[in-house]
Design a protein around this motif. Structure first.
Motif, PDB file in Angstrom:
ATOM      1  N   LYS A   1       7.071 -10.193 -10.911  1.00  0.00           N
ATOM      2  CA  LYS A   1       7.037 -11.689 -11.084  1.00  0.00           C
ATOM      3  C   LYS A   1       5.954 -12.203 -10.021  1.00  0.00           C
ATOM      4  CE  LYS A   1      11.918 -11.580 -12.193  1.00  0.00           C
ATOM      5  NZ  LYS A   1      13.197 -11.897 -11.724  1.00  0.00           N
ATOM      6  N   SER A   2       5.197 -11.459  -9.629  1.00  0.00           N
ATOM      7  CA  SER A   2       4.259 -11.597  -8.564  1.00  0.00           C
ATOM      8  C   SER A   2       3.450 -12.826  -8.689  1.00  0.00           C
ATOM      9  CB  SER A   2       3.237 -10.500  -8.539  1.00  0.00           C
ATOM     10  OG  SER A   2       2.221 -11.003  -7.670  1.00  0.00           O
ATOM     11  N   PRO A   3       3.626 -13.861  -7.769  1.00  0.00           N
ATOM     12  CA  PRO A   3       2.923 -15.235  -7.934  1.00  0.00           C
ATOM     13  C   PRO A   3       1.445 -15.096  -7.562  1.00  0.00           C
ATOM     14  CG  PRO A   3       3.890 -15.006  -5.740  1.00  0.00           C
ATOM     15  CD  PRO A   3       4.376 -13.887  -6.665  1.00  0.00           C
ATOM     16  N   SER A   4       0.930 -14.007  -7.114  1.00  0.00           N
ATOM     17  CA  SER A   4      -0.438 -13.840  -6.534  1.00  0.00           C
ATOM     18  C   SER A   4      -0.713 -12.377  -6.900  1.00  0.00           C
ATOM     19  CB  SER A   4      -0.487 -13.854  -5.157  1.00  0.00           C
ATOM     20  OG  SER A   4      -1.817 -13.528  -4.642  1.00  0.00           O
ATOM     21  N   PRO A   5      -2.151 -12.192  -7.207  1.00  0.00           N
ATOM     22  CA  PRO A   5      -2.810 -10.816  -7.697  1.00  0.00           C
ATOM     23  C   PRO A   5      -2.107  -9.670  -6.555  1.00  0.00           C
ATOM     24  CG  PRO A   5      -4.393 -12.434  -7.883  1.00  0.00           C
ATOM     25  CD  PRO A   5      -3.149 -13.063  -7.185  1.00  0.00           C
ATOM     26  N   ILE A   6      -1.977  -8.690  -7.108  1.00  0.00           N
ATOM     27  CA  ILE A   6      -1.389  -7.374  -6.276  1.00  0.00           C
ATOM     28  C   ILE A   6      -2.615  -6.884  -5.564  1.00  0.00           C
ATOM     29  CG2 ILE A   6      -0.456  -5.288  -6.147  1.00  0.00           C
ATOM     30  CD1 ILE A   6       1.349  -6.119  -8.799  1.00  0.00           C
ATOM     31  N   GLU A   7      -2.719  -6.592  -4.175  1.00  0.00           N
ATOM     32  CA  GLU A   7      -3.608  -5.979  -3.611  1.00  0.00           C
ATOM     33  C   GLU A   7      -3.401  -4.385  -3.640  1.00  0.00           C
ATOM     34  OE1 GLU A   7      -7.206  -5.163  -1.592  1.00  0.00           O
ATOM     35  OE2 GLU A   7      -6.462  -7.166  -2.168  1.00  0.00           O
ATOM     36  N   ARG A   8      -2.200  -3.992  -3.432  1.00  0.00           N
ATOM     37  CA  ARG A   8      -1.885  -2.762  -3.176  1.00  0.00           C
ATOM     38  C   ARG A   8      -0.237  -2.494  -3.441  1.00  0.00           C
ATOM     39  NH1 ARG A   8      -0.415   0.066   1.777  1.00  0.00           N
ATOM     40  NH2 ARG A   8       0.009  -1.503   3.436  1.00  0.00           N
ATOM     41  N   VAL A   9       0.241  -1.323  -3.556  1.00  0.00           N
ATOM     42  CA  VAL A   9       1.735  -1.181  -3.808  1.00  0.00           C
ATOM     43  C   VAL A   9       1.892   0.096  -2.691  1.00  0.00           C
ATOM     44  CG1 VAL A   9       2.306  -2.226  -5.759  1.00  0.00           C
ATOM     45  CG2 VAL A   9       1.488   0.098  -5.862  1.00  0.00           C
ATOM     46  N   PHE A  10       3.146   0.418  -2.165  1.00  0.00           N
ATOM     47  CA  PHE A  10       3.475   1.461  -1.325  1.00  0.00           C
ATOM     48  C   PHE A  10       4.916   1.635  -1.257  1.00  0.00           C
ATOM     49  CE2 PHE A  10       3.212  -2.138   1.417  1.00  0.00           C
ATOM     50  CZ  PHE A  10       4.298  -2.234   2.329  1.00  0.00           C
ATOM     51  N   LEU A  11       5.118   2.859  -1.181  1.00  0.00           N
ATOM     52  CA  LEU A  11       6.603   3.141  -0.968  1.00  0.00           C
ATOM     53  C   LEU A  11       7.225   3.035   0.360  1.00  0.00           C
ATOM     54  CD1 LEU A  11       6.512   6.577  -3.327  1.00  0.00           C
ATOM     55  CD2 LEU A  11       6.835   4.280  -3.949  1.00  0.00           C
ATOM     56  N   LYS A  12       8.428   2.565   0.252  1.00  0.00           N
ATOM     57  CA  LYS A  12       9.337   2.478   1.453  1.00  0.00           C
ATOM     58  C   LYS A  12      10.703   3.386   1.345  1.00  0.00           C
ATOM     59  CE  LYS A  12      11.647  -1.147   4.079  1.00  0.00           C
ATOM     60  NZ  LYS A  12      11.989  -2.561   4.192  1.00  0.00           N
ATOM     61  N   PRO A  13      10.708   4.498   2.127  1.00  0.00           N
ATOM     62  CA  PRO A  13       9.777   4.843   3.343  1.00  0.00           C
ATOM     63  C   PRO A  13       8.544   5.549   2.466  1.00  0.00           C
ATOM     64  CG  PRO A  13      11.600   6.576   3.053  1.00  0.00           C
ATOM     65  CD  PRO A  13      11.866   5.324   2.210  1.00  0.00           C
ATOM     66  N   GLU A  14       7.456   5.508   3.224  1.00  0.00           N
ATOM     67  CA  GLU A  14       5.872   6.027   2.727  1.00  0.00           C
ATOM     68  C   GLU A  14       6.143   7.379   2.618  1.00  0.00           C
ATOM     69  OE1 GLU A  14       2.462   4.476   4.226  1.00  0.00           O
ATOM     70  OE2 GLU A  14       3.489   2.194   4.878  1.00  0.00           O
ATOM     71  N   ILE A  15       6.776   8.226   3.342  1.00  0.00           N
ATOM     72  CA  ILE A  15       6.653   9.751   2.829  1.00  0.00           C
ATOM     73  C   ILE A  15       7.875  10.142   2.157  1.00  0.00           C
ATOM     74  CG2 ILE A  15       7.060  12.083   4.164  1.00  0.00           C
ATOM     75  CD1 ILE A  15       5.426  10.827   6.676  1.00  0.00           C
ATOM     76  N   ILE A  16       7.652  10.425   0.829  1.00  0.00           N
ATOM     77  CA  ILE A  16       8.880  10.766   0.016  1.00  0.00           C
ATOM     78  C   ILE A  16       8.296  12.014  -0.575  1.00  0.00           C
ATOM     79  CG2 ILE A  16       9.727  10.071  -2.303  1.00  0.00           C
ATOM     80  CD1 ILE A  16      10.659   8.439  -0.098  1.00  0.00           C
ATOM     81  N   LYS A  17       9.157  13.119  -0.467  1.00  0.00           N
ATOM     82  CA  LYS A  17       8.911  14.263  -1.293  1.00  0.00           C
ATOM     83  C   LYS A  17       9.187  14.446  -2.609  1.00  0.00           C
ATOM     84  CE  LYS A  17       9.803  16.665   3.224  1.00  0.00           C
ATOM     85  NZ  LYS A  17      10.390  17.711   3.946  1.00  0.00           N
ATOM     86  N   PRO A  18       8.198  15.128  -3.339  1.00  0.00           N
ATOM     87  CA  PRO A  18       8.689  15.560  -4.653  1.00  0.00           C
ATOM     88  C   PRO A  18       9.511  16.856  -4.825  1.00  0.00           C
ATOM     89  CG  PRO A  18       6.293  16.138  -4.098  1.00  0.00           C
ATOM     90  CD  PRO A  18       6.829  15.500  -2.775  1.00  0.00           C
ATOM     91  N   THR A  19      10.098  17.004  -5.942  1.00  0.00           N
ATOM     92  CA  THR A  19      10.769  17.894  -6.377  1.00  0.00           C
ATOM     93  C   THR A  19       9.757  19.340  -6.379  1.00  0.00           C
ATOM     94  OG1 THR A  19      11.004  17.736  -8.477  1.00  0.00           O
ATOM     95  CG2 THR A  19      12.703  16.858  -7.234  1.00  0.00           C
ATOM     96  N   ASN A  20      10.114  20.575  -6.187  1.00  0.00           N
ATOM     97  CA  ASN A  20       9.463  21.785  -6.536  1.00  0.00           C
ATOM     98  C   ASN A  20       8.981  21.851  -8.021  1.00  0.00           C
ATOM     99  OD1 ASN A  20       9.255  22.444  -3.630  1.00  0.00           O
ATOM    100  ND2 ASN A  20      11.112  23.773  -4.042  1.00  0.00           N
ATOM    101  N   GLU A  21       9.882  21.589  -8.787  1.00  0.00           N
ATOM    102  CA  GLU A  21       9.685  21.556 -10.286  1.00  0.00           C
ATOM    103  C   GLU A  21       8.626  20.845 -10.714  1.00  0.00           C
ATOM    104  OE1 GLU A  21      13.772  22.617 -12.523  1.00  0.00           O
ATOM    105  OE2 GLU A  21      14.131  20.808 -11.160  1.00  0.00           O
ATOM    106  N   VAL A  22       8.502  19.508  -9.846  1.00  0.00           N
ATOM    107  CA  VAL A  22       7.393  18.398 -10.398  1.00  0.00           C
ATOM    108  C   VAL A  22       5.982  19.089 -10.081  1.00  0.00           C
ATOM    109  CG1 VAL A  22       6.443  16.376  -9.745  1.00  0.00           C
ATOM    110  CG2 VAL A  22       8.894  16.465 -10.192  1.00  0.00           C
TER     111      VAL A  22
END
Length: 422
Positions: A256-277
């Motif tokens: 529902k962003s009222p303004s164009p998106i500049e960038r997105v990021f995760l919180k927390p920024e360091i997220i580990k994937p699974t080994n299967e992925v």
């Protein structure tokens, strides 16, 4: 497996094993007799053959009869044996058993395809891909926080099951009723807004004690083609920085962003994937991103640590499926190259996409008017800008106009298989 159990009374399998063995013996006798006549006859003198013609003809006739009878017996016993097995493992589908087995064997030989995304776009792709291969790994974002999934996150403190559920159903080989059951959404009282599938996965997580295991067990129940994997088993929130420097947290708020998106990021920024992925990406023949919401379904998967590096190092063909229409609040006025630039920007790597698949069909005017009322327009294809990004443009007729302007699952899967054949 205990072979003796196949000999228990009532299974109706022993008779066909016996007939198969007997037919093999009859076939062997027939073949032996015929080969004996062929090789032994070479050493007989012509006078003896002439005197014994009638006798030899009789023996040859018997051998041929034994040979034919043996072949027919083997065929009949094998077929009826499969029918008996089908009756045990697939009740009400025993007549289709051989075709189903053949189809499964064929699909197992299909290409290894990894599909990244979420929302409604990824299941659309999976619906089509499962007709070509069972070597599918759907890697799903865990940043969803809206609707039923949002309630479950708050109440049960687990990862969002919604996008996972949709992918499981898309790949399901279970009875249609089971798929409908998983998608059923309650409309009253305590369960209002929840789908049965979401509650099922939640309950399974409580039973097995792990979200990843719950997804695997649910996959077995639905007998899916391939695998569905959450990109990570860590809890995460998606945050968007807008052009006006405002920060929006949560996938449901970003749309529902009222303004164009500049960038997105995760919180927390360091997220580990699974080994299967990571293993699935590394061994893939094709890695497909999209279709789906650019900033809230596709890019969140690429922000998980190690995913982009593994994609770039993989020998797989990297394909982006462009959205047919722009999405209000996310990709207003975006061209196809703008979509690609956003992916490349968040990946910090030009090698993340090799091909972009773009719809080449015209949409019906009445549907376009309906989308226009919602501030959604066809994403403009700009070939020159796409070429400058080092991406190969593939135009294909992949449009479905049934009520909505979406990708046709089978046409889309066919376009991907054609790219793999290049």
């Amino acid at each position: 497996m205990n072979i003796q159990k196949w000999l228990y009374p009532g299974i109706r399998f022993k008779r066909w094993v016996f007939l198969f063995a007997l037919s093999c013996i009859v076939l062997g006798v027939g073949v032996s007799g015929l080969l004996g006549k062929v090789f032994t006859g070479i050493h007989w003198n012509i006078e003896f053959v002439n005197k014994s013609t009638d006798y030899l003809k009789g023996l040859v006739t018997i051998d041929i009869f034994m040979f034919i009878l043996g072949i027919l017996g083997v065929y009949f016993a094998f077929r009826r044996g499969l029918y008996a097995i089908g009756t045990i493992f697939m009740p009400n589908k025993e007549k289709e058993f051989v075709n189903i087995v053949y189809e499964k064997i064929k699909l197992k030989r299909g290409p290894k395809i990894v599909a990244l995304g979420g929302g409604t776009g990824l299941p659309t792709l999976l619906h089509g891909l499962k007709e070509y291969t069972s070597n599918i790994t759907a890697i799903v974002t865990v940043a969803d926080d809206g609707g039923s999934s949002g309630k479950i996150i708050r109440d049960f403190k687990i990862l969002p099951p919604g996008d996972i559920r949709n992918c499981l159903v898309a790949l399901a080989d279970a009875e249609p009723l089971m798929a409908k059951l998983f998608q059923y959404r309650f409309k009253q009282d305590t369960f209002d807004g929840h789908s049965f599938g979401n509650l099922f996965i939640t309950a399974m997580t409580e039973v097995v004690g792990d979200f990843g295991k719950a997804v695997k067990e649910s996959s077995k129940i639905l007998s899916i083609h391939g695998r569905v994997l959450p990109v990570s088993l860590e809890k995460v929130a998606l945050v968007a920085e807008l052009k006006n420097k405002t920060l929006l947290e949560g996938q449901s708020n970003i749309t529902k962003s009222p303004s164009p998106i500049e960038r997105v990021f995760l919180k927390p920024e360091i997220i580990k994937p699974t080994n299967e992925v990571l293993k699935a990406i590394a061994s893939a023949d094709a890695i497909v991103m999209g279709p789906g919401s650019l900033y809230t379904s596709i890019i969140p998967n690429l922000l998980v640590n190690g995913v982009v590096d593994t994609i770039v190092k993989s020998r797989a063909v990297k394909i982006y499926i462009s959205n047919i229409m722009t999405q209000p609040g996310e990709t207003d006025n975006y061209t196809i190259s703008d979509h690609l630039k956003a992916i490349i920007k968040h990946s910090v790597n030009l090698g993340v996409v090799d091909y972009v698949v773009v719809n080449s069909e015209d949409a019906p005017g009445e549907l376009l008017e309906r989308y226009k009322a919602e501030n959604s327009y066809p994403a403009v294809c700009d070939p020159e800008n796409i070429r400058k990004l080092g991406v190969t443009l593939v135009k294909a007729k992949i449009l479905s106009t049934r009520d909505y302007l979406r990708h046709d699952p089978l046409k889309l899967a066919h376009a991907i298989i054609k790219i793999l054949a290049l």
